[in-house]
Design a protein around this motif. Sequence first.
Motif, PDB file in Angstrom:
ATOM      1  N   VAL A  59       0.844  -1.193   0.000  1.00  0.00           N
ATOM      2  CA  VAL A  59       0.000   0.000   0.000  1.00  0.00           C
ATOM      3  C   VAL A  59       0.882   1.247   0.000  1.00  0.00           C
ATOM      4  N   GLU A  60       0.454   2.238  -0.754  1.00  0.00           N
ATOM      5  CA  GLU A  60       1.048   3.570  -0.685  1.00  0.00           C
ATOM      6  C   GLU A  60      -0.062   4.571  -0.392  1.00  0.00           C
ATOM      7  N   VAL A  61       0.175   5.440   0.573  1.00  0.00           N
ATOM      8  CA  VAL A  61      -0.771   6.507   0.883  1.00  0.00           C
ATOM      9  C   VAL A  61      -0.187   7.806   0.335  1.00  0.00           C
ATOM     10  N   LYS A  62      -0.957   8.467  -0.536  1.00  0.00           N
ATOM     11  CA  LYS A  62      -0.483   9.682  -1.169  1.00  0.00           C
ATOM     12  C   LYS A  62      -1.486  10.814  -0.974  1.00  0.00           C
ATOM     13  N   ILE A  63      -0.961  12.017  -0.897  1.00  0.00           N
ATOM     14  CA  ILE A  63      -1.771  13.231  -0.952  1.00  0.00           C
ATOM     15  C   ILE A  63      -1.243  14.033  -2.128  1.00  0.00           C
ATOM     16  N   ASP A  64      -2.074  14.178  -3.130  1.00  0.00           N
ATOM     17  CA  ASP A  64      -1.635  14.720  -4.415  1.00  0.00           C
ATOM     18  C   ASP A  64      -0.531  13.815  -4.964  1.00  0.00           C
ATOM     19  N   ASP A  65       0.640  14.364  -5.236  1.00  0.00           N
ATOM     20  CA  ASP A  65       1.735  13.557  -5.777  1.00  0.00           C
ATOM     21  C   ASP A  65       2.745  13.140  -4.712  1.00  0.00           C
ATOM     22  N   ASP A  66       2.494  13.488  -3.456  1.00  0.00           N
ATOM     23  CA  ASP A  66       3.450  13.214  -2.381  1.00  0.00           C
ATOM     24  C   ASP A  66       3.086  11.925  -1.661  1.00  0.00           C
ATOM     25  N   THR A  67       4.064  11.039  -1.511  1.00  0.00           N
ATOM     26  CA  THR A  67       3.874   9.788  -0.767  1.00  0.00           C
ATOM     27  C   THR A  67       4.107  10.038   0.717  1.00  0.00           C
ATOM     28  N   TYR A  68       3.163   9.579   1.538  1.00  0.00           N
ATOM     29  CA  TYR A  68       3.264   9.775   2.981  1.00  0.00           C
ATOM     30  C   TYR A  68       3.514   8.469   3.725  1.00  0.00           C
ATOM     31  N   LEU A  69       3.168   7.339   3.136  1.00  0.00           N
ATOM     32  CA  LEU A  69       3.371   6.064   3.816  1.00  0.00           C
ATOM     33  C   LEU A  69       3.496   4.962   2.779  1.00  0.00           C
ATOM     34  N   THR A  70       4.437   4.047   3.017  1.00  0.00           N
ATOM     35  CA  THR A  70       4.602   2.860   2.196  1.00  0.00           C
ATOM     36  C   THR A  70       4.615   1.650   3.114  1.00  0.00           C
ATOM     37  N   GLY A  71       3.681   0.742   2.893  1.00  0.00           N
ATOM     38  CA  GLY A  71       3.606  -0.395   3.791  1.00  0.00           C
ATOM     39  C   GLY A  71       2.721  -1.493   3.269  1.00  0.00           C
ATOM     40  N   PHE A  72       1.961  -2.089   4.188  1.00  0.00           N
ATOM     41  CA  PHE A  72       1.136  -3.239   3.853  1.00  0.00           C
ATOM     42  C   PHE A  72      -0.256  -3.078   4.461  1.00  0.00           C
ATOM     43  N   LEU A  73      -1.216  -3.750   3.833  1.00  0.00           N
ATOM     44  CA  LEU A  73      -2.575  -3.782   4.343  1.00  0.00           C
ATOM     45  C   LEU A  73      -2.678  -4.846   5.424  1.00  0.00           C
ATOM     46  N   ASP A  74      -3.085  -4.433   6.622  1.00  0.00           N
ATOM     47  CA  ASP A  74      -3.188  -5.352   7.749  1.00  0.00           C
ATOM     48  C   ASP A  74      -4.611  -5.843   7.978  1.00  0.00           C
ATOM     49  N   CYS A  75      -5.577  -4.954   7.801  1.00  0.00           N
ATOM     50  CA  CYS A  75      -6.938  -5.262   8.226  1.00  0.00           C
ATOM     51  C   CYS A  75      -7.927  -4.755   7.189  1.00  0.00           C
ATOM     52  N   SER A  76      -8.860  -5.631   6.792  1.00  0.00           N
ATOM     53  CA  SER A  76      -9.967  -5.262   5.903  1.00  0.00           C
ATOM     54  C   SER A  76     -11.271  -5.499   6.663  1.00  0.00           C
ATOM     55  N   GLU A  77     -12.064  -4.446   6.799  1.00  0.00           N
ATOM     56  CA  GLU A  77     -13.314  -4.535   7.559  1.00  0.00           C
ATOM     57  C   GLU A  77     -14.488  -4.186   6.638  1.00  0.00           C
ATOM     58  N   PHE A  78     -15.430  -5.109   6.521  1.00  0.00           N
ATOM     59  CA  PHE A  78     -16.583  -4.940   5.652  1.00  0.00           C
ATOM     60  C   PHE A  78     -17.843  -4.787   6.499  1.00  0.00           C
ATOM     61  N   ASP A  79     -18.649  -3.833   6.144  1.00  0.00           N
ATOM     62  CA  ASP A  79     -19.876  -3.563   6.892  1.00  0.00           C
ATOM     63  C   ASP A  79     -21.034  -3.476   5.903  1.00  0.00           C
ATOM     64  N   TYR A  80     -21.935  -4.448   5.996  1.00  0.00           N
ATOM     65  CA  TYR A  80     -23.088  -4.483   5.097  1.00  0.00           C
ATOM     66  C   TYR A  80     -24.347  -4.140   5.882  1.00  0.00           C
ATOM     67  N   VAL A  81     -25.074  -3.162   5.424  1.00  0.00           N
ATOM     68  CA  VAL A  81     -26.381  -2.831   5.994  1.00  0.00           C
ATOM     69  C   VAL A  81     -27.382  -2.764   4.846  1.00  0.00           C
TER      70      VAL A  81
END
Length: 204
Positions: A21-43
């Motif tokens: 995973v990369e977290v970016k704001i505009d063209d700037d990278t703020y975090l490079t890492g991995f996805l740990d948790c996926s949470e799904f909520d169905y209503v």
Amino acid sequence: PYDPALLDLVAAVEPYKYQPVEVKIDDDTYLTGFLDCSEFDYVADTNTLTLQGRSKTGKLCDCSAKVDTASQVVGLTFHDIAKQQLDALGVPLDRDDDTAPSSRVISEARAEYGETAFDFLHKLAAPHNLLLNSSYKGGLVITFGDDLVDKPIVADLVEGQNIITNIHTKFDGTRRFSQYQVAGQFAGSPEVYGTVTDPSITPF
């Protein structure tokens, strides 16, 4: 909204795959890492997807120190010891700002079984005023604390003028004591005692 019909999205957030995973704001990278948790909520009328992840350096906080290299370390620099632990977990050493403090030879170091790699490195870094941080690229950054203290102030934070919308401050007086006693012993040597007092702690 999360749409299970979008197969690319389903693959990207599939649980237990630790997708990069990369977290970016505009063209700037703020975090490079991995996805740990996926949470799904169905209503009834909404599907919500919440994702949580961390920097690559998060593995240092999860995994035990590599014991075959850290159980008994003699005559290596902090830089070398850190590199051993990072290489074992696939974490890059992104930057070592000041080579002098981290190149000091540590006479002896020992990791306890179950001690995390970060706790082991922090235990060695703190007495030398070395700070361990994570870079936006997911690597470990070693910084000499004195360098940060000597840097000039680059911006003023003014209420109502800057982007600050809220400031919360807490002063916690717990876990502070008027006297600290330390005892240690090594093979072939008598016990060593030390006492330090903190006169600012007045209740006890």
